[in-house]
Design an enzyme around this catalytic site. Structure first.
Site, PDB file in Angstrom:
ATOM      1  N   HIS A  81     -55.027  52.122 -39.159  1.00 49.97           N
ATOM      2  CA  HIS A  81     -56.370  51.863 -39.548  1.00 49.97           C
ATOM      3  C   HIS A  81     -57.424  53.283 -39.784  1.00 49.97           C
ATOM      4  O   HIS A  81     -58.618  52.836 -40.189  1.00 49.97           O
ATOM      5  CB  HIS A  81     -56.996  51.074 -38.293  1.00 49.97           C
ATOM      6  CG  HIS A  81     -57.520  51.907 -36.995  1.00 49.97           C
ATOM      7  ND1 HIS A  81     -56.823  52.136 -36.061  1.00 49.97           N
ATOM      8  CD2 HIS A  81     -58.665  52.498 -36.934  1.00 49.97           C
ATOM      9  CE1 HIS A  81     -57.634  53.016 -35.134  1.00 49.97           C
ATOM     10  NE2 HIS A  81     -58.590  53.147 -35.629  1.00 49.97           N
ATOM     11  N   ASP A 134     -49.913  50.014 -35.726  1.00 50.43           N
ATOM     12  CA  ASP A 134     -50.876  50.810 -36.116  1.00 50.43           C
ATOM     13  C   ASP A 134     -50.569  52.175 -36.136  1.00 50.43           C
ATOM     14  O   ASP A 134     -50.759  53.137 -35.203  1.00 50.43           O
ATOM     15  CB  ASP A 134     -52.173  50.792 -34.984  1.00 50.43           C
ATOM     16  CG  ASP A 134     -53.366  51.458 -35.493  1.00 50.43           C
ATOM     17  OD1 ASP A 134     -53.317  51.805 -36.830  1.00 50.43           O
ATOM     18  OD2 ASP A 134     -54.312  51.651 -34.836  1.00 50.43           O
ATOM     19  N   SER A 233     -59.226  58.267 -32.910  1.00 48.71           N
ATOM     20  CA  SER A 233     -58.132  57.139 -33.311  1.00 48.71           C
ATOM     21  C   SER A 233     -57.259  58.199 -34.201  1.00 48.71           C
ATOM     22  O   SER A 233     -57.787  59.069 -34.905  1.00 48.71           O
ATOM     23  CB  SER A 233     -58.780  56.132 -34.570  1.00 48.71           C
ATOM     24  OG  SER A 233     -59.499  55.051 -33.669  1.00 48.71           O
ATOM     25  N   GLY A 234     -55.918  57.837 -33.979  1.00 48.84           N
ATOM     26  CA  GLY A 234     -55.088  58.261 -34.769  1.00 48.84           C
ATOM     27  C   GLY A 234     -54.561  59.818 -34.132  1.00 48.84           C
ATOM     28  O   GLY A 234     -53.632  60.261 -34.481  1.00 48.84           O
TER      29      GLY A 234
END
Ligand SMILES: [Ca+2]
Ligand SMILES: [Ca+2]
Length: 423
Positions: A81, A134, A233-234
């Protein structure tokens, strides 16, 4: 006559020499941090430089976007994402860069290495509505070179997952409270949650399939406060390899994926379970690499949000090639202080000499549209420094562009130039 015994010894020595080089540096260690202390986003603390050498700062159009984890000299793993194109090419409107060896995003650190994302492999089953699968693999246009500040995390072995309650660590430059993102990389210790209780926490209600499958892990404190948040995120969730007593190899078990709010009581963050994607990861990073051999390749990386940094001409120190046109853009317009100034100072300068600089030259432009020429330089004398100030109407936004061009013969050593904001 050759004795086979000697031959074996020679071969063994060669092999040791080879293995010694090939096995350095090991994954999941932090050689820059001598004490080995686990120091500590929401409710976390600032990381010491070098304590998370696999952390990647992922930028979209020069703006901090997400985190990532270095797993291979040419590959970074992050959350699907975080990137909005499945294949990054010159037609894409978004450009992604990845910085390794970063700790304070407001300045350029000695061991920082910036790379373009040349290819993004989003998991084929990624579902952007449910955040299932994801995960994305990002290929750097050139290998990162490993040192004490830039090292990969270890990958989980076959079927290796952390036990519930294992103390793991997440890190990133995401929100530290609802209003603030930090300059310094933050880290937080989070225990792995029992899968069943995570299913209960995130239960969507009757007749809706649970998002808490075996493809995710949950980690966090049910009493709240400590958590990952937007912007993280990530990034990595690493845990010590079982049996290494918390001092050994750090293994990438999770990728920061999603949560409900940040640091809320009774909630826990959801992480992509890296172990379940091991096969896809190995298959993907085995594909033939792509390289970007443009000598100006580092020049297009936009520099923003930095209080200081350094720019070098291609091949600086040996000599630059012919027929270059490299452009660097530095946009410091988010520096809010009205009295802020930006000083641009050459530290080394050796560019083919000519009275009118008609062969090779360095130009500096300022202004909102980079339309004000500050100077044109060549020769072997260090040019005067250029100071931009917000109060001078010509450059209220503290933006500048450096253009370096070379003609079709005679290359010199090139230049290095530093910029620094002061107040
Ligand atoms: Ca930095
Ligand atoms: Ca030349």
């Amino acid at each position: 006559m050759y004795s086979p015994y000697i031959f074996v010894i020679v071969l063994a020595t060669l092999m040791f020499a080879f293995l010694g080089e090939a096995s350095f540096p090991p994954c999941g260690t932090k050689p820059a941090i001598t004490s080995g202390r686990w120091s500590r986003i929401f409710g976390g603390w600032g990381a010491r430089y070098g304590s998370i050498p696999w952390q990647i700062n992922l930028l979209e159009n020069g703006e901090p976007k997400c985190g990532g984890t270095l797993i291979h000299p040419k590959w970074v793993v992050s959350a699907a994402h975080c990137v909005i194109v499945s294949f990054i090419n010159t037609n894409s409107m978004k450009v992604y860069t990845m910085i390794a060896g970063d700790n304070d995003i407001s300045k350029q650190e000695v061991y920082e290495q910036s790379r373009w994302v040349i290819r993004a492999m989003v998991h084929p089953d990624y579902n952007k509505a449910t955040y299932q699968n994801d995960i994305v693999l990002l290929e750097a246009d050139h290998e990162y070179s490993y040192n004490n500040y830039v090292l990969p995390a270890c990958m989980p072995r076959f079927d290796e997952t952390p036990f519930p309650y294992t103390s793991c660590k997440a890190s990133g430059w995401g929100f530290v409270n609802p209003f603030l993102t930090p300059d310094i990389l933050q880290e937080v210790n989070l225990p792995i949650l029992v899968h069943k209780s995570c299913e209960v926490i995130h239960h969507p209600g009757p007749r809706v399939p649970s998002q808490i499958t075996d493809k995710v892990l949950c980690a966090g404190h049910l009493k709240g406060k400590k958590d990952t948040c937007q912007g993280d995120s990530g990034g990595p969730l690493v845990c010590p390899r079982y049996g290494s007593n918390g001092l050994g190899e750090q293994v990438l078990y999770g990728i920061v994926s999603w949560g409900v709010g940040c640091g809320k009581v009774g909630k826990a963050g959801v992480y992509t379970n890296v172990n379940t994607f091991a096969e896809w990861i190995n298959k993907t990073i085995a594909i033939p690499p792509i390289y970007n051999d443009d000598p100006c390749r580092f020049s297009g990386i936009k520099i923003q949000h930095k209080a200081e940094g350094e720019i070098n001409s291609p091949g600086f120190g040996s000599h630059y090639s012919n027929n270059l046109q490299c452009v660097w853009e530095v946009d410091l317009s988010d520096i809010t202080s009205p009295s802020a100034t930006a000083k641009i100072q050459f530290e080394n300068f050796d560019v083919e000499k000519d009275r009118d600089c008609k062969y090779d030259k360095v130009k500096i432009y300022s202004g909102d549209d980079f339309d004000r020429l500050e100077g044109v330089y060549c020769g072997d004398r260090i040019p005067p420094s250029v100071t931009l100030s917000k109060t001078r109407s010509a450059h209220p936004s503290l933006k500048f562009r450096i253009i370096f061009t070379s003609d079709n013969n005679i290359g010199r050593k090139g230049f290095s130039v530093r910029f620094k904001i002061s107040d």
